[in-house]
Design an enzyme around this catalytic site. Structure first.
Site, short mmCIF file in Angstrom:
data_model
loop_
_atom_site.label_atom_id
_atom_site.label_comp_id
_atom_site.label_asym_id
_atom_site.label_seq_id
_atom_site.Cartn_x
_atom_site.Cartn_y
_atom_site.Cartn_z
N LEU A 162 0.69 -0.98 0.41
CA LEU A 162 -0.16 0.14 0.16
C LEU A 162 0.65 1.88 -0.14
CD1 LEU A 162 -1.20 -2.58 1.91
CD2 LEU A 162 -3.01 -0.28 2.78
N ARG A 183 1.20 -5.52 8.44
CA ARG A 183 2.41 -5.17 8.31
C ARG A 183 3.28 -3.38 8.64
NH1 ARG A 183 5.37 -9.91 8.13
NH2 ARG A 183 4.23 -11.65 6.98
N GLY A 203 2.05 4.64 4.00
CA GLY A 203 2.63 3.39 3.82
C GLY A 203 2.58 1.98 4.14
N SER A 204 2.47 0.98 4.16
CA SER A 204 2.52 -0.32 4.64
C SER A 204 2.22 -1.64 3.69
CB SER A 204 1.61 -0.04 5.39
OG SER A 204 0.17 0.14 5.47
N ARG A 205 2.24 -2.94 4.24
CA ARG A 205 2.10 -3.80 3.43
C ARG A 205 1.37 -5.07 4.37
NH1 ARG A 205 6.81 -8.11 2.43
NH2 ARG A 205 5.65 -10.05 2.57
#
Length: 417
Positions: free
Chosen positions: A298, A354, A384-386
């Protein structure tokens, strides 16, 4: 026994009123059940917003039982229901006391708790007798500091033992906190018959666009900083920096409505973004055998609200310590992550939220024991991430590949065999 359970002695002069937003939150469990269900509203009055919303949530096959509030004439309540038409009359019955009611799938206390801890505990014990197996009891309590602190503390204690979700409703007079309690385990199969729950944390801007409450808070902080800066340095233009930042910060927390596929075999994306990897791997934390893991990155421009990829029951939730590497890098595998473990009809499914280089905050809103519908919001990651989805490798086939763009709650990333 009185017509409805006593929730305590009279509260402060200014009464606690439940508005439409609080009423929708209280009756959310009733509204989200697609299949035939039974409901019980305790403390009903003809002019109750809770009653009006509950009636609007009824579907064919549903039955609703009403227990009038103390001091409410049951005949007056019957006259009110008669005016609603035959469709309502066929599905709603009124009993003179709680003792005459039958256990229900959803029990709603239409009057907020405003008394002592002992009174709240006694009322919950009494209402709990009328919650059917796997059913939910929803109650509200004022959320202002110092306003009925004893009842609020007791609800917090009960929530730690039996809670399957809480919602803070700020747009009410006064603000209230709604608790959902489940005293016996729910059947996993029920999750497949649920629609995503109404969440007051998702604040509507337009019909199709919402903003998460975190965005309202963040934008408010930015505007507050702008006001303080301008007051401290009126001749400086420095205040424009936080003022102009308020809009993009709020936009980061946007929460659009999504069309969720009706295909029962579809597994949907848990977040917006770009597919980083699709791979089979073992993970002893979640059980034996291999899992199909689909990782989605993301960016700061993507919607960061996370949704359940499948319908299921939250069996576990834990946070793994780690670093804060850039989410698109392989090292992000070892970042701080929150794992939501779902029991489903197809086996164990896990969603990993995450953190990234910038994202340091994970919001989780699905307690252990709660049921999630496919596509239902259950949390978010700031910036921002996952997000990784783990599926039983022998039960699902991927339909996406690295580089594909996906939309949370709408894009199909895999199918059950």
């Amino acid at each position: 026994m009185t017509q409805s359970p006593v929730v305590g002695p009279a509260g402060p002069p200014d009464p606690v009123r439940l508005g439409e937003r609080a009423a929708r939150t209280l009756t959310a469990e009733l509204a989200r059940h697609h299949g035939p269900k039974t409901a019980l509203v305790v403390g009903a009055t003809p002019d109750s917003v809770v009653l009006a919303v509950a009636l609007g949530a009824l579907l064919p096959g549903d039955t609703l039982t009403l227990v009038p509030a103390d001091g409410t004439d049951a005949d007056r309540l019957r006259e009110h229901l008669t005016l609603q038409g035959q469709w309502v009359a066929d599905r709603v019955r009124i009993v003179d006391s709680l003792a005459a009611a039958d256990p229900a799938d959803v029990v709603v206390a239409a009057e907020p708790f405003t008394g002592s801890a002992e009174a709240a505990r006694a009322t919950l014990e009494e209402l709990g007798k009328y919650v059917g197996p796997g059913g939910v009891l929803t109650v509200a309590v004022p959320a202002l500091p110092g306003r009925t602190p004893d009842a609020a503390a007791e609800l917090d204690r009960q929530d730690a033992l039996f809670g399957v979700g809480t919602d803070l409703v700020l747009r009410n007079h006064p603000p209230v906190r709604v608790h959902r309690l489940r005293f016996t385990p729910a059947d996993i199969a029920v999750a497949a018959r649920l629609a995503p729950a109404y969440r007051p944390s998702s604040i509507p801007l337009t019909r199709n666009m919402h903003i998460d409450s975190n965005g309202v808070a963040a934008a408010g902080i930015a505007l507050g900083l702008a006001a303080l800066t301008r007051a401290a340095r009126p001749k400086s233009k420095l205040w424009l920096v936080p003022a102009l930042a308020a809009a993009p910060v709020a936009a980061f927390f946007r929460d659009p409505e999504r069309d969720i596929p009706e295909d029962p075999a579809a597994v949907v994306a848990a977040a917006d973004g770009r597919v980083l990897s699709v791979q089979r791997l073992p993970d002893e934390r979640f059980g034996d055998g291999e899992f199909l893991r689909i990782a989605v990155f993301l960016s700061v421009l993507d919607v960061h609200v996370n949704r359940a990829p499948v319908a299921g029951k939250v069996a576990d939730y834990f946070v793994a310590d780690g670093g804060f590497a850039a989410a698109m890098k392989p090292d992000a595998e070892h970042n701080v992550a929150a794992y939501t473990v779902l029991d489903t009809d197809h086996g164990t499914v896990v969603v990993a939220q995450r953190t990234g280089l910038i994202a340091r905050r994970i919001v989780h809103r699905a307690p252990v024991g709660s049921l999630l519908a496919r596509g239902e919001r259950f949390g978010l990651i700031r910036f921002g991430s996952r997000t990784d989805v783990y599926l039983p490798a022998d039960a699902a086939d991927p339909v996406v590949a690295p580089g594909d763009k996906v939309v949370g709650g709408s894009s199909v990333i895999a199918r059950w065999r």
